[in-house]
Design an enzyme around this catalytic site. Structure first.
Site, short mmCIF file in Angstrom:
data_model
loop_
_atom_site.label_atom_id
_atom_site.label_comp_id
_atom_site.label_asym_id
_atom_site.label_seq_id
_atom_site.Cartn_x
_atom_site.Cartn_y
_atom_site.Cartn_z
N HIS A 157 0.82 -1.21 0.00
CA HIS A 157 0.00 0.00 0.00
C HIS A 157 0.86 1.27 0.00
CE1 HIS A 157 -3.45 -2.61 1.00
NE2 HIS A 157 -2.63 -3.18 1.88
N SER A 278 15.24 21.72 -15.48
CA SER A 278 14.04 22.56 -15.61
C SER A 278 14.41 23.87 -16.29
CB SER A 278 13.46 22.84 -14.22
OG SER A 278 12.52 23.90 -14.27
N LYS A 284 16.52 21.51 -10.25
CA LYS A 284 15.79 20.29 -10.59
C LYS A 284 16.63 19.30 -11.39
CE LYS A 284 11.94 19.47 -10.20
NZ LYS A 284 10.85 19.95 -11.06
N GLU A 291 9.85 8.67 -16.68
CA GLU A 291 8.49 9.16 -16.91
C GLU A 291 8.02 8.82 -18.32
OE1 GLU A 291 8.82 13.29 -15.98
OE2 GLU A 291 8.80 12.97 -13.81
#
Length: 464
Positions: A157, A278, A284, A291
């Site tokens: 979970h 970024s 970043k 992704e």
């Protein structure tokens, strides 16, 4: 040559929009090597059976090899007026060798021709993908062996559950990918029958030798029913189903990469090779490769769903709807190949943060089950009673904001008087993972043995 190759009864050319919707050459040119391979086998069979004179077979064979060379060199002139790869090859062959080119199509149809091409292409593609999956398994197994004893939290979970090792976690993906290889192998075995010679749908009256062409093309046997031969695309469906499941496995790992690289987890780092920055936030480091693997899974699964919908209402035998089997399959298998390569790259690139993993492994009372198991073993408590005692101890530690191992013996005995100081031996995360020696468990020795076993198998199969 527009229209002339199939349309003796047609006096005028197709409407512009008909040409636009009907032509497949923009994508089925990918089948050129398979189409010419099938034509070479067909021509040889026509000569061996005496259906064509050997002089025609020799001219056709030489001409087809020339056409393939031109295509590979980028010299073929593609035209939608010739619709598909089959017409392009035959048209160019006619320009090279004259009327003998028209005899190549004896005893076959574009229906069995394209079915053969697609089986050959899918078989070639499965073989390439199988090699990529094996390489990714190798990358995971190498990383698992290197980190067999590195403790990290195991989750259910997405909540801390029990400590595991990083190597054990990585080996889970080796098992998934092994099943993926099995699914592709099953699909390959079932597709390895040759439709060539089924003609349009009913077979042919010419004395062809379908076993000869099947053997020449590396198939196990010819297909047994001419209707099924030209109308079947379940071999594409099965390969796409295997591809979709594989892509889902890659997506699950990609999601873990995304989580693990966040400052909140800080479990692993990826280099500049697999991250981007970024445009506005200089601090970043975005895990874009992961992704994109996660996102591209939708394309692979979508190709499967799309072809299911194409086929679901088609009567036997061939319908032009079946032209829609190609673009989705081509894109899905290419996408899967790209995702496999990117994932293998990330696995080899990632660097684990051992301190962060170990610290997180002990959070959330992850050794509570170890405590309950000790109460069963050492004190003979029924597990449900041990579970209750452990729950009270977790509650006590939580109220004080400390770990289980930080409770005093007196505090523990206040809940269960028979507890001894031996209990502290099972409350550390290192001791927890070492104790999980059951087959398939996370104990470091287990993980090393499993990783070594996979490495031996994978390297052995690569050598052969």
């Amino acid at each position: 040559m527009s229209n002339r190759m199939w349309g003796g009864r047609y006096e005028s050319g197709p409407a512009e929009i008909m040409e636009e919707i009907n032509a497949s050459i923009d994508f089925d040119r990918k089948l050129a090597p398979q189409d010419i391979r099938g034509s070479l086998a067909h021509a040889a069979m026509l000569g061996k059976t005496g259906i064509l004179p050997q002089s025609d077979v020799e001219a056709i064979t030489q001409g087809l090899r020339t056409v393939l060379g031109e295509i590979e060199a980028g010299k073929m002139a593609w035209s939608r007026s010739l619709e598909d790869i089959h017409m392009h090859v035959e048209s160019r062959l006619r320009e090279l060798i004259g009327p003998a080119a028209g005899r190549l199509h004896t005893a076959r149809s574009r229906n069995d021709q394209v079915a053969t091409d697609m089986r050959l292409w899918m078989r070639d593609t499965i073989d390439a993908v199988d090699g990529q999956i094996a390489d990714l398994m190798l990358a995971f197994a190498e990383a698992a062996r290197a980190h067999a004893g590195l403790v990290m939290p195991g989750f259910t979970h997405l909540q801390s559950a029990q400590p595991v090792t990083f190597g054990h976690h990585l080996l889970a993906y080796v098992e998934m990918l092994s099943r993926d290889r099995g699914r592709f192998a099953d699909a390959r075995r079932r597709l390895n029958e040759c439709p060539l010679g089924a003609a349009a749908l009913a077979g042919t009256s010419f004395p062809i030798d379908r076993h000869m062409t099947a053997e020449a093309l590396g198939f196990d046997r010819p297909t047994a029913n001419s209707l099924d031969s030209v109308s079947d695309r379940d071999f594409v469906l099965e390969a796409l189903a295997a591809a979709a499941i594989t892509a889902v496995h890659l997506s699950r790992f990609a999601e873990e990469i995304v989580l693990w690289t966040t400052p909140q987890f800080n479990f692993i780092a990826l280099s500049d090779a697999f991250t981007t920055g970024s445009s506005i936030m200089p601090q970043k480091r975005n895990p874009d490769a992961a992704e994109l693997v996660r996102g591209k899974t939708g394309r692979v699964a979508g190709a499967l769903q799309g072809l299911l919908m194409v086929l679901k209402g088609l009567p036997l035998a061939y319908g032009k709807d079946m032209q829609e089997d190609k673009e989705g399959a081509f894109d899905a298998m290419q996408t899967l190949s790209l995702c496999l390569a990117a994932t293998a790259g990330m696995v080899r690139d990632m660097k684990p943060n051992a301190d962060a993993m170990r610290k997180a492994a002990g959070a959330g009372y992850a050794t509570a089950t170890d405590l309950a198991d000790w109460l069963v073993r050492a004190l003979g408590l029924p597990f449900r009673d041990a579970h209750h005692v452990t729950g009270r101890l977790v509650g006590l530690a939580s109220a004080r904001g400390i770990g289980l191992e930080e409770l005093s013996l007196a505090e523990m005995q206040g809940v269960e008087p028979r507890i001894t100081d031996e209990v502290f031996e099972v409350l550390g995360t290192e001791a927890s993972v070492r104790s999980r020696r059951s087959y398939g468990g996370t104990a470091p020795d287990n993980v090393r043995a499993q990783a070594e076993g996979w490495l031996a198998r994978l390297r052995g199969s690569a050598a052969t």
